[in-house]
Enzyme design. Structure first.
Site, PDB file in Angstrom:
ATOM      1  N   GLU A 133      -6.742 151.921  -6.334  1.00 15.50           N
ATOM      2  CA  GLU A 133      -6.457 151.992  -4.899  1.00 15.50           C
ATOM      3  C   GLU A 133      -5.464 153.110  -4.570  1.00 15.50           C
ATOM      4  OE1 GLU A 133      -8.425 148.330  -5.747  1.00 15.50           O
ATOM      5  OE2 GLU A 133      -6.575 149.141  -6.612  1.00 15.50           O
ATOM      6  N   HIS A 164      -8.006 137.282  -2.286  1.00 18.47           N
ATOM      7  CA  HIS A 164      -9.113 137.691  -1.419  1.00 18.47           C
ATOM      8  C   HIS A 164      -9.042 137.053  -0.033  1.00 18.47           C
ATOM      9  CE1 HIS A 164     -10.604 138.460  -5.506  1.00 18.47           C
ATOM     10  NE2 HIS A 164     -11.291 139.445  -4.959  1.00 18.47           N
TER      11      HIS A 164
END
Length: 414
Positions: free
Chosen positions: A136, A206
């Site tokens: 990321e 998540h």
């Protein structure tokens, strides 16, 4: 209020325990879709062509922006889309109209986890829609470099929960580079897309809502859409905005929210909240998925289900609640919110992120400063708990309709 919450929760559960053997008059079972509105039946969704084409604030790319505002929709078409299809449509338009635009991220070449980039690599080539390594920080840094060189960089962080490794690049580089270079460089061509909020079973990594972590990063814009039309219009506006934008897409709405979406190129304004339902007694402010929980809570207030009927005072059922979708979290629309609160005298802020130092804290502080003499009750926040999202019982972490209606009743009764 904990006692009240428990009473409300118990009241909703009790009817489910009844059985004809134990009750002389069994309650009529609810219809398959339930009595209360949900995402699929929300009145905030624009499900007809005419209503969709007249979405407030919509501007068409094929019209002269310097000319007078027009409301001519003849000849324009819409197509039924869910949110992920609308996101894909926006990116397809961006790639088609901007030769410098590229899309990249983990697994985007074959469509991504949520299929938002499905078919784009085949349509525009693998040089413009391509996979990256699982890093990321690298995705954000690569996007910053592309944007500095004049490209339109559309990066995807596969889940908002994994944006934290990129935090340094986003906050220390993307947000500051225009100031740092004295205006010689900027990364206005950078848009970072990422799925956010709970999905019902996402657990620790998540289901997070990290928008509040960026509130102090001057130079960024944070946008969260609630529906397909909003997703397409706000994403196209974000891609073309002269500032770096983090575009957070509520993942549970990818397939559950469906609208008639204009097929033409259009934008919706950044930094501007939208009043979905006007009211005069209380302002209910939220964004993303909780928009629909708030709408359900408003119906519960006016027409309480049998299980909580005794807990909703009859004197409050005719209260006029003003529902506002903030849409842009940074910079947030202070003027619209303050104007509403000055009229209603009450504010309830709802968001899925935790209470401490959340976006609601900043909004509450500003509203208290600007509306102090107009407030008839303390500003109320309904949020996720200050806990990691559990692998089970995720529903008890999010601000659902029961918690919201409880907060509305408390605030109206103050």
């Amino acid at each position: 209020m904990l006692t009240t919450k428990l009473r409300l929760s118990s009241a909703l559960i009790k009817p489910l325990r009844l059985h004809p053997r134990w009750s002389s008059s069994a309650a009529e079972p609810p219809p398959a879709g339930g009595h209360l509105p949900g995402v699929a039946t929300s009145n905030t969704l624009r499900t007809t062509r005419d209503v969709a084409l007249r979405t407030p604030g919509i501007t068409w790319a094929d019209e002269d922006p310097s000319g007078p505002d027009r409301n001519i929709v003849g000849g324009r078409e819409t197509r039924k889309m869910n949110t992920y299809q609308a996101v894909r449509d926006a990116m397809s338009i961006a790639l088609m109209k901007d030769d410098t635009a590229v899309i990249f991220g983990e697994d985007v070449a074959f469509g991504g986890v949520f299929r938002c980039t499905m078919g784009l690599a085949e349509e525009f080539g693998k040089e413009r829609v391509f996979n990256t390594p699982l890093t990321e920080q690298g995705i954000a840094g690569f996007g910053i470099g592309l944007a500095v060189m004049g490209h339109t960089a559309i990066a995807e962080i596969q889940f908002a929960d994994y944006i934290y490794p990129a935090f340094d690049q986003i906050v220390n580089e993307a947000a500051k580079i225009r100031y740092r270079s004295g205006g010689q460089y900027d990364v206005g061509g950078l848009t970072i897309r990422t799925p956010t909020m709970s999905v019902g079973h996402g657990g620790l990594y998540h289901s997070q809502s990290p928008e509040g972590f960026f509130m102090g990063a001057s130079g960024l814009k944070i946008v969260i859409p609630r529906s397909p039309i909003q997703a397409k219009g706000l994403l196209l506006a974000s891609i073309r905005d002269p500032n770096p934008v983090i575009f957070m897409e509520p993942k549970i709405l990818y397939r559950s929210a469906v609208e008639q979406v204009p097929v033409d190129d259009f934008a919706l304004p950044l930094g501007k909240a939208e009043t979905l339902i006007p009211g005069s007694d209380l302002t209910l402010l939220t964004w993303g998925t909780p928009v629909y929980h708030c709408e359900t809570a408003m119906h519960m207030l006016s027409s309480p289900p049998p299980g909580i009927n005794a807990h909703i005072p009859k004197s409050l059922r005719d209260a006029k609640i003003e529902l506002i979708d903030l849409r842009t979290i940074l910079p947030w629309d202070v003027e619209t919110v303050v104007e509403s609160v000055k009229r209603t005298g009450r504010l309830v802020v709802v968001h899925e992120a935790g209470l401490t130092a959340g976006v609601g804290a900043e909004i509450s502080a500003e509203v208290q400063k600007r509306c102090f003499l107009k407030l008839n009750a303390p500003v109320k926040r309904v949020t996720g708990w200050d806990l990691p999202a559990a692998l089970q019982y995720e529903k008890f972490n999010i601000p659902d309709a029961v918690r919201i209606v409880d907060a509305i009743v408390e605030t109206l009764s103050y």
